[in-house]
Design an enzyme around this catalytic site. Structure first.
Site, PDB file in Angstrom:
ATOM      1  N   ARG A  70       0.825  -1.219   0.000  1.00  0.00           N
ATOM      2  CA  ARG A  70       0.000   0.000   0.000  1.00  0.00           C
ATOM      3  C   ARG A  70       0.856   1.265   0.000  1.00  0.00           C
ATOM      4  O   ARG A  70       0.473   2.276   0.610  1.00  0.00           O
ATOM      5  CB  ARG A  70      -0.947   0.023   1.201  1.00  0.00           C
ATOM      6  CG  ARG A  70      -1.985  -1.071   1.192  1.00  0.00           C
ATOM      7  CD  ARG A  70      -3.150  -0.661   0.298  1.00  0.00           C
ATOM      8  NE  ARG A  70      -4.100  -1.754   0.170  1.00  0.00           N
ATOM      9  CZ  ARG A  70      -5.281  -1.782   0.782  1.00  0.00           C
ATOM     10  NH1 ARG A  70      -5.645  -0.801   1.561  1.00  0.00           N
ATOM     11  NH2 ARG A  70      -6.086  -2.799   0.599  1.00  0.00           N
ATOM     12  N   ARG A  84      -3.705   6.539   0.503  1.00  0.00           N
ATOM     13  CA  ARG A  84      -4.296   7.759   1.055  1.00  0.00           C
ATOM     14  C   ARG A  84      -3.388   8.543   1.996  1.00  0.00           C
ATOM     15  O   ARG A  84      -3.677   9.687   2.315  1.00  0.00           O
ATOM     16  CB  ARG A  84      -5.612   7.416   1.768  1.00  0.00           C
ATOM     17  CG  ARG A  84      -6.744   7.122   0.793  1.00  0.00           C
ATOM     18  CD  ARG A  84      -7.924   6.476   1.474  1.00  0.00           C
ATOM     19  NE  ARG A  84      -7.580   5.120   1.924  1.00  0.00           N
ATOM     20  CZ  ARG A  84      -8.415   4.300   2.547  1.00  0.00           C
ATOM     21  NH1 ARG A  84      -9.637   4.700   2.839  1.00  0.00           N
ATOM     22  NH2 ARG A  84      -8.033   3.093   2.889  1.00  0.00           N
ATOM     23  N   ARG A 104      -7.168  11.154  -6.580  1.00  0.00           N
ATOM     24  CA  ARG A 104      -8.432  10.471  -6.327  1.00  0.00           C
ATOM     25  C   ARG A 104      -9.608  11.450  -6.413  1.00  0.00           C
ATOM     26  O   ARG A 104     -10.658  11.116  -6.974  1.00  0.00           O
ATOM     27  CB  ARG A 104      -8.393   9.820  -4.946  1.00  0.00           C
ATOM     28  CG  ARG A 104      -9.497   8.799  -4.724  1.00  0.00           C
ATOM     29  CD  ARG A 104      -9.382   8.242  -3.317  1.00  0.00           C
ATOM     30  NE  ARG A 104     -10.370   7.225  -3.055  1.00  0.00           N
ATOM     31  CZ  ARG A 104     -11.666   7.451  -2.899  1.00  0.00           C
ATOM     32  NH1 ARG A 104     -12.136   8.677  -3.032  1.00  0.00           N
ATOM     33  NH2 ARG A 104     -12.493   6.447  -2.652  1.00  0.00           N
ATOM     34  N   ASP A 146      -6.613  -3.305  -7.591  1.00  0.00           N
ATOM     35  CA  ASP A 146      -7.154  -3.928  -6.387  1.00  0.00           C
ATOM     36  C   ASP A 146      -7.343  -5.413  -6.628  1.00  0.00           C
ATOM     37  O   ASP A 146      -7.468  -5.850  -7.771  1.00  0.00           O
ATOM     38  CB  ASP A 146      -8.484  -3.284  -5.983  1.00  0.00           C
ATOM     39  CG  ASP A 146      -8.800  -3.597  -4.529  1.00  0.00           C
ATOM     40  OD1 ASP A 146      -8.198  -2.964  -3.645  1.00  0.00           O
ATOM     41  OD2 ASP A 146      -9.611  -4.505  -4.261  1.00  0.00           O
ATOM     42  N   TYR A 187     -14.406 -12.256   0.127  1.00  0.00           N
ATOM     43  CA  TYR A 187     -15.178 -11.071  -0.287  1.00  0.00           C
ATOM     44  C   TYR A 187     -16.391 -11.468  -1.122  1.00  0.00           C
ATOM     45  O   TYR A 187     -17.451 -10.861  -1.041  1.00  0.00           O
ATOM     46  CB  TYR A 187     -14.287 -10.105  -1.074  1.00  0.00           C
ATOM     47  CG  TYR A 187     -13.290  -9.400  -0.185  1.00  0.00           C
ATOM     48  CD1 TYR A 187     -13.673  -8.278   0.543  1.00  0.00           C
ATOM     49  CD2 TYR A 187     -11.990  -9.863  -0.042  1.00  0.00           C
ATOM     50  CE1 TYR A 187     -12.773  -7.628   1.377  1.00  0.00           C
ATOM     51  CE2 TYR A 187     -11.081  -9.227   0.785  1.00  0.00           C
ATOM     52  CZ  TYR A 187     -11.479  -8.108   1.498  1.00  0.00           C
ATOM     53  OH  TYR A 187     -10.600  -7.486   2.330  1.00  0.00           O
TER      54      TYR A 187
HETATM   55  O1  1CP Z   1       0.195   0.513  -3.242  1.00  0.00           O
HETATM   56  C1  1CP Z   1      -0.252  -0.621  -3.356  1.00  0.00           C
HETATM   57  O2  1CP Z   1       0.005  -1.535  -2.545  1.00  0.00           O
HETATM   58  C2  1CP Z   1      -1.064  -0.975  -4.586  1.00  0.00           C
HETATM   59  C3  1CP Z   1      -2.489  -0.912  -4.529  1.00  0.00           C
HETATM   60  C4  1CP Z   1      -3.402  -1.883  -3.806  1.00  0.00           C
HETATM   61  C5  1CP Z   1      -3.245  -3.248  -3.460  1.00  0.00           C
HETATM   62  C6  1CP Z   1      -2.009  -4.112  -3.586  1.00  0.00           C
HETATM   63  C7  1CP Z   1      -4.712  -1.513  -3.454  1.00  0.00           C
HETATM   64  C8  1CP Z   1      -5.290  -0.183  -3.639  1.00  0.00           C
HETATM   65  N1  1CP Z   1      -5.362  -2.627  -2.964  1.00  0.00           N
HETATM   66  C9  1CP Z   1      -4.489  -3.695  -2.942  1.00  0.00           C
HETATM   67  C10 1CP Z   1      -4.777  -5.084  -2.535  1.00  0.00           C
HETATM   68  C11 1CP Z   1      -5.929  -5.366  -1.659  1.00  0.00           C
HETATM   69  N2  1CP Z   1      -7.215  -4.888  -1.751  1.00  0.00           N
HETATM   70  C12 1CP Z   1      -5.925  -6.330  -0.619  1.00  0.00           C
HETATM   71  C13 1CP Z   1      -4.733  -7.176  -0.273  1.00  0.00           C
HETATM   72  C14 1CP Z   1      -3.702  -6.404   0.467  1.00  0.00           C
HETATM   73  C15 1CP Z   1      -4.029  -6.113   1.893  1.00  0.00           C
HETATM   74  O3  1CP Z   1      -4.316  -7.069   2.615  1.00  0.00           O
HETATM   75  O4  1CP Z   1      -3.927  -4.942   2.281  1.00  0.00           O
HETATM   76  C16 1CP Z   1      -7.205  -6.362  -0.047  1.00  0.00           C
HETATM   77  C17 1CP Z   1      -7.674  -7.216   1.108  1.00  0.00           C
HETATM   78  C18 1CP Z   1      -8.026  -5.451  -0.763  1.00  0.00           C
HETATM   79  C19 1CP Z   1      -9.476  -5.183  -0.584  1.00  0.00           C
HETATM   80  C20 1CP Z   1      -9.709  -3.745  -0.378  1.00  0.00           C
HETATM   81  N3  1CP Z   1      -9.744  -2.815  -1.381  1.00  0.00           N
HETATM   82  C21 1CP Z   1      -9.816  -3.050   0.842  1.00  0.00           C
HETATM   83  C22 1CP Z   1      -9.769  -3.678   2.208  1.00  0.00           C
HETATM   84  C23 1CP Z   1     -11.141  -3.928   2.724  1.00  0.00           C
HETATM   85  C24 1CP Z   1     -11.110  -4.760   3.996  1.00  0.00           C
HETATM   86  O5  1CP Z   1     -11.686  -5.849   4.001  1.00  0.00           O
HETATM   87  O6  1CP Z   1     -10.499  -4.309   4.979  1.00  0.00           O
HETATM   88  C25 1CP Z   1      -9.950  -1.672   0.545  1.00  0.00           C
HETATM   89  C26 1CP Z   1     -10.132  -0.539   1.520  1.00  0.00           C
HETATM   90  C27 1CP Z   1      -9.903  -1.547  -0.860  1.00  0.00           C
HETATM   91  C28 1CP Z   1      -9.895  -0.293  -1.655  1.00  0.00           C
HETATM   92  C29 1CP Z   1      -8.514   0.186  -1.942  1.00  0.00           C
HETATM   93  N4  1CP Z   1      -7.639  -0.519  -2.729  1.00  0.00           N
HETATM   94  C30 1CP Z   1      -6.460   0.196  -2.837  1.00  0.00           C
HETATM   95  C31 1CP Z   1      -6.610   1.399  -2.067  1.00  0.00           C
HETATM   96  C32 1CP Z   1      -5.555   2.475  -1.925  1.00  0.00           C
HETATM   97  C33 1CP Z   1      -7.895   1.384  -1.504  1.00  0.00           C
HETATM   98  C34 1CP Z   1      -8.503   2.459  -0.631  1.00  0.00           C
HETATM   99  C35 1CP Z   1      -9.641   3.080  -1.317  1.00  0.00           C
HETATM  100  C36 1CP Z   1      -9.569   4.523  -1.646  1.00  0.00           C
HETATM  101  O7  1CP Z   1      -8.531   5.145  -1.931  1.00  0.00           O
HETATM  102  O8  1CP Z   1     -10.670   5.070  -1.638  1.00  0.00           O
END
Ligand code: 1CP
Length: 357
Positions: free
Chosen positions: A28, A32, A41, A78, A155
């Site tokens: 990540r 944000r 964004r 994602d 999910y």
């Molecule tokens: O910088 C990076 O790492 C690249 C971008 C990235 C990656 C690798 C994003 C952007 N998401 C992911 C993978 C991801 N998505 C995982 C596996 C990694 C981890 O465990 O952290 C998971 C579980 C998700 C699912 C997901 N998508 C969540 C988590 C929900 C939960 O169950 O807690 C969220 C909040 C998202 C949305 C998302 N994806 C990425 C970002 C920066 C965001 C936040 C949303 C936003 O900016 O509004």
């Protein structure tokens, strides 16, 4: 596509070759906590508008690299793109995270799922990989990624994030055949997705088994581990120094590191609940290890961050027979929105400076 890499520390570490210092990237790292990410964004309007636009996905992928001396870029996308392309209807509810309009809760819904077409339904992801490779221009390698079959299934069945995973665990107990059918279609999709990202230019691949650790050992060995192994064995990745390495990250995987070291992946990502030296002793040089600073260390002072970075580097070296080879520095899980970018700089610079000595 075969332009020479100016910084190949990360790929060398995954091959367990000597490096001038330990490579570092952060899960990540685009996100944000960066004001420039929040600006992009806001311009895009939503997370999916940003992820489906290859130029914007490229822009946010590069943002952390403009600030910090990171040794790898990770595709901005994602894990939920696959179920979305399967027709589950991904959307984001403010403050609640991702949700699916049409979760799959029984064998009939699962039987209707198919492997998405990578160059049509998921073309935006492959286009983003191609644009990012062009713009990176050999600076550092690009990591492509996917969720694990089990984590995607969580999910897809729960319909979003979950605290207790009640629905999918009930399915595991009451209709394991249906769950295996879901894991099967997810596995074929993940293999096709990672192969397509590799063909588009991804130079390393990571599978996020974020929720493997919520399973009991018996259930982990039935519903997650065998599918991770199939991905590692069946995904074609080339040979020798041209081989595209695969990293399998799992939260809560400490008890399975010995088994994970034998599935055929080049790297295993480790969370912060195990000492990295112990992880290195268990895996015995069979794989590279990635990790494993507690992400909340970034809420600490610069001195605290430097101390914990050194502790992790030393721990790995002690468990790895006195050598730093085969270590990719990372957090044990992803960064959070409230973290201070200046603390990230302290972390990255300390990894390089201390491991160079
Ligand atoms: O910088 C990076 O790492 C690249 C971008 C990235 C990656 C690798 C994003 C952007 N998401 C992911 C993978 C991801 N998505 C995982 C596996 C990694 C981890 O465990 O952290 C998971 C579980 C998700 C699912 C997901 N998508 C969540 C988590 C929900 C939960 O169950 O807690 C969220 C909040 C998202 C949305 C998302 N994806 C990425 C970002 C920066 C965001 C936040 C949303 C936003 O900016 O509004």
């Amino acid at each position: 596509m075969s332009q020479t890499l100016r910084n190949d520390r990360f790929l060398r570490a995954l091959r367990r070759e000597p490096v001038d210092c330990t490579p570092v990237w952060l899960m990540r790292q685009a996100g944000r906590y960066l004001p420039e990410y929040r600006a992009t964004r806001a311009k895009a309007g939503s997370f999916m508008a940003m992820a489906t636009n290859p130029e914007l996905a490229c822009e946010v992928t590069l943002q952390p690299l403009e600030r910090f001396e990171l040794d790898a870029a990770i595709l901005f996308s994602d894990i939920l793109t696959i179920p979305d392309a399967m027709g589950l209807g991904l959307h984001f509810v403010d403050g609640e995270g991702p949700k699916f309009e049409r979760p799959v809760r029984d064998a009939a819904a699962i039987a209707k799922l198919g492997v998405p077409d990578m160059e049509t339904e998921l073309r935006y992801v492959m286009d983003a990989v191609r644009v990012i490779r062009r713009e990176l221009d050999g600076r550092v390698p690009l990591i492509g990624f996917s969720g694990s079959p089990w984590t995607l299934a969580c999910y897809m069945v729960e319909g979003g994030g979950s605290k207790d995973f009640a629905r999918i665990k009930a399915m595991a107990h009451n209709d394991p055949e249906a769950l295996h059918a879901l894991l099967e279609v997810n596995t074929r999709s993940v293999i096709a997705y990672l192969a397509a990202q590799r063909a588009a230019g991804a130079q390393a691949l990571q599978v996020f088994d974020t929720w493997g650790g919520v399973l009991s050992p018996a259930m982990y060995r039935e519903f997650s581990l065998p599918y991770l192994e199939r991905i590692a064995r069946e995904l074609e990745r080339g040979e020798g120094t041209e081989r595209t390495p695969l990293i399998v990250f799992g939260k809560g995987n400490a008890a399975y590191l010995g088994e994970l070291a034998g599935i055929g992946a080049e790297g295993v990502g480790v969370d912060w609940l195990i000492d990295l030296g112990d992880a290195a002793r268990v895996t015995g040089g069979r794989v590279a290890l990635q990790g494993n600073l507690d992400p909340t260390t970034l809420y600490g002072s610069p001195d605290a961050i430097r101390r914990e970075v050194r502790r992790a580097l030393d721990s790995y070296r002690d468990g790895n027979g006195g050598s730093r080879e085969g270590h990719v520095f990372n957090l044990g899980h992803g960064m959070s929105p409230g973290m201070d970018p200046e603390h990230v700089r302290v972390l990255v610079d300390e990894v390089h400076a201390y491991s160079r000595r």
